[in-house]
Design an enzyme around this catalytic site. Structure first.
Site, short mmCIF file in Angstrom:
data_model
loop_
_atom_site.label_atom_id
_atom_site.label_comp_id
_atom_site.label_asym_id
_atom_site.label_seq_id
_atom_site.Cartn_x
_atom_site.Cartn_y
_atom_site.Cartn_z
CE LYS A 22 -1.60 1.62 4.11
NZ LYS A 22 -1.36 3.06 4.32
NE ARG A 122 1.66 9.81 10.74
CZ ARG A 122 1.23 8.77 10.04
NH1 ARG A 122 0.00 8.39 10.11
NH2 ARG A 122 2.04 8.13 9.25
C1 UD1 Z 1 5.16 6.31 6.60
C2 UD1 Z 1 4.23 5.15 6.39
C3 UD1 Z 1 3.67 4.67 7.71
C4 UD1 Z 1 4.80 4.38 8.70
C5 UD1 Z 1 5.76 5.57 8.79
C6 UD1 Z 1 6.99 5.26 9.64
C7 UD1 Z 1 3.31 5.67 4.21
C8 UD1 Z 1 2.10 6.04 3.43
N1 UD1 Z 1 3.14 5.58 5.53
O1 UD1 Z 1 4.40 7.37 7.17
O2 UD1 Z 1 2.91 3.49 7.48
O3 UD1 Z 1 4.25 4.15 9.98
O4 UD1 Z 1 6.22 5.93 7.49
O5 UD1 Z 1 7.65 4.13 9.16
O6 UD1 Z 1 4.36 5.41 3.66
N2 UD1 Z 1 7.67 13.97 10.97
C9 UD1 Z 1 7.93 15.30 11.27
N3 UD1 Z 1 7.93 16.22 10.26
C10 UD1 Z 1 7.68 15.87 8.96
C11 UD1 Z 1 7.44 14.52 8.65
C12 UD1 Z 1 7.43 13.57 9.68
O7 UD1 Z 1 8.16 15.63 12.43
O8 UD1 Z 1 7.69 16.75 8.10
C13 UD1 Z 1 7.69 12.94 12.05
C14 UD1 Z 1 6.36 12.22 12.22
O9 UD1 Z 1 5.49 12.96 13.05
C15 UD1 Z 1 6.81 10.91 12.83
C16 UD1 Z 1 8.18 10.66 12.18
O10 UD1 Z 1 8.59 11.91 11.68
O11 UD1 Z 1 6.98 11.04 14.22
C17 UD1 Z 1 8.17 9.65 11.05
O12 UD1 Z 1 7.19 10.02 10.11
P1 UD1 Z 1 7.28 9.65 8.57
O13 UD1 Z 1 8.43 8.73 8.34
O14 UD1 Z 1 7.22 10.89 7.76
O15 UD1 Z 1 5.94 8.82 8.37
P2 UD1 Z 1 4.95 8.85 7.15
O16 UD1 Z 1 5.70 9.07 5.88
O17 UD1 Z 1 3.80 9.73 7.47
#
Ligand code: UD1
Length: 423
Positions: A22, A122
């Site tokens: 997904k 997030r």
């Molecule tokens: C993706 C996955 C999700 C998985 C996650 C971590 C997809 C669609 N989803 O989510 O299933 O649980 O990776 O492996 O691929 N953060 C910030 N600032 C940002 C972006 C992220 O602070 O601009 C933080 C988030 O709040 C979180 C951490 O970084 O605590 C990791 O998030 P991220 O790796 O970006 O997760 P997703 O891409 O949303």
């Protein structure tokens, strides 16, 4: 709203096929917006998150053709609007990633700030900072991110402050059409990022280093079409392996990639599972034994995935001994714990709710439960499988976001599970 009714106690035994990932497929739908010609994505799972992405492309006026095998053909050059509405983006955070591709290709984009799982705040600061570094002018208005660029984005050196999967993917996509070279540092290294880079390169992009912490992109003037097969869903595969281990059962997952699940397989061996592997399959056999408790810390790939944390807690609930699970990726990702305790589990949260200490009990007891995130919901299904009596898992639209035919797949393994419509 549908619910799942589970009669616990059956030992899972059988084979299943892993669905396409997904998290790869959904971001590739955003990547298709970079192309001038049709992009065909195959091995796409039939899931609610995918339908949401297709609806989102439709709302932009993009023509999408889907055949009966879920091969999805996206004609981005039919785009008519550049606004991704709140209604769609709120249900699925990954859809926010249409912003960068639209901006890079068409010079403008308006995308609602995302919603998605209820697991911590997030934020998207890393995404926005990256796009700005590439020359985007960004304004926030009424909950929307409005981005513009004169002519093309410009290559830049960008350092991510934290490991972010979506952020790495987003900026990598946008940089493919930027002028000159972009170097991304401290990138996330998840297999889905490598899969996306392979798809972009098949469209004519020049991306190198995906899967390492430094990704280099030489911008090109245009991207063409391609046909790309999505990798297997490692989280889905892992979920069925854990479910089988929790029930003392046996399962063979076909069409999957064992290399993406190294750490989980080691942990399941520690729990007492016998594991055999082929190039594209994994077989787990607990030989009827009760699992031993697992301790782990979640962290970005190649460490233990946060997306399998809740399922391991379900296994630990009925394991021998005590398991300690530390969550370091998301805040507030232990909501399943309270529901499992209602089923008779012995779990306590410590250290500001970042550590769960699970003392295994002989049996859980079935109960009505619900969860408000995807992985938490499926962990309650596993808890239901090992519980005595009936468990009713409510709000399963979360499961439908990420697990294709969950009740069929589990029934085929011998579980007693059925979907019922709520009154
Ligand atoms: C993706 C996955 C999700 C998985 C996650 C971590 C997809 C669609 N989803 O989510 O299933 O649980 O990776 O492996 O691929 N953060 C910030 N600032 C940002 C972006 C992220 O602070 O601009 C933080 C988030 O709040 C979180 C951490 O970084 O605590 C990791 O998030 P991220 O790796 O970006 O997760 P997703 O891409 O949303």
């Amino acid at each position: 709203m549908d619910r799942l009714l589970i009669e616990g106690g059956a030992r899972l035994d059988g084979e299943l096929r892993a669905s396409g990932a997904k998290n790869s497929a959904s971001v590739m739908f955003a990547a298709a917006l970079l192309a001038d010609d049709p992009v065909i994505i195959t091995n796409v799972p039939h899931l609610r998150d995918i339908t949401t992405m297709i609806e989102l492309l439709g709302s932009l006026g993009v023509e999408v053709v889907i055949d009966e095998k879920m091969n999805v053909e996206i004609h981005a050059n039919t785009i008519k609007r550049f606004t991704a509405p709140y209604d769609l983006v709120k249900t699925m955070r990954a859809s926010f990633n249409v912003l960068g591709p639209m901006l890079a290709h068409y010079g403008q984009a308006e995308v609602s700030l995302p919603g998605g799982c209820a697991i911590g705040p997030r934020p998207v600061d890393q995404h926005l900072r990256g796009l700005e570094a590439l020359g985007a002018k960004i304004e926030m208005e009424d909950g929307y991110v409005k981005a513009k660029v004169d002519k093309r984005l410009k290559g830049a050196r960008i350092y991510f402050d934290i490991s972010t999967v979506g952020g790495t993917e987003h900026i990598m996509m946008a940089a493919t059409l930027a002028e000159g070279e972009t170097v991304l540092e401290n990138c996330a290294r998840e297999p889905e990022i490598v899969d996306l880079a392979d798809c972009l390169n098949a469209m004519g992009a020049q991306v190198e280093g995906a899967g390492t912490d430094t990704i280099t992109i030489q911008g090109v003037e245009r991207l063409g079409g391609c046909e790309h097969r999505v990798i297997a869903d490692r989280v889905e595969t892992g979920t069925y392996l854990i479910a089988a281990a929790a029930t003392g059962g046996r399962v063979k997952v076909r069409d999957t990639n064992p290399a993406h699940l190294d750490l989980l397989l080691n942990k399941l061996k520690e729990a007492g599972a016998e594991i055999s592997l082929g190039d594209e399959w994994i077989e787990l056999d607990m030989k009827g034994e009760r699992p031993r408790a697992i301790s782990l810390v979640t962290a970005p790939y190649p460490e233990f995935p946060t997306d399998l944390q809740a399922q391991i807690i379900a296994l630990n609930c009925v394991a021998e001994g005590t398991g300690t699970i530390k969550e370091t990726v998301f805040e507030n990702r232990f909501m399943h714990v309270h529901e499992m305790n209602r089923m008779g589990a012995n779990i306590r949260l410590e250290d500001n709710n970042t550590i769960a200490i699970v003392e295994g009990v002989d049996h859980l007891k079935g109960a009505p439960v619900m969860a408000n995130d995807l992985r938490a919901s499926v962990s309650l299904v596993i808890a239901g499988l090992v519980a005595e009596g009936t468990t009713v898992v409510d709000r399963i639209y979360h499961i439908d976001r990420g697990y294709e035919q969950v009740e069929e797949k589990l029934s085929n393994l011998g579980a007693s599970i059925k979907r019922v419509a709520s009154s």
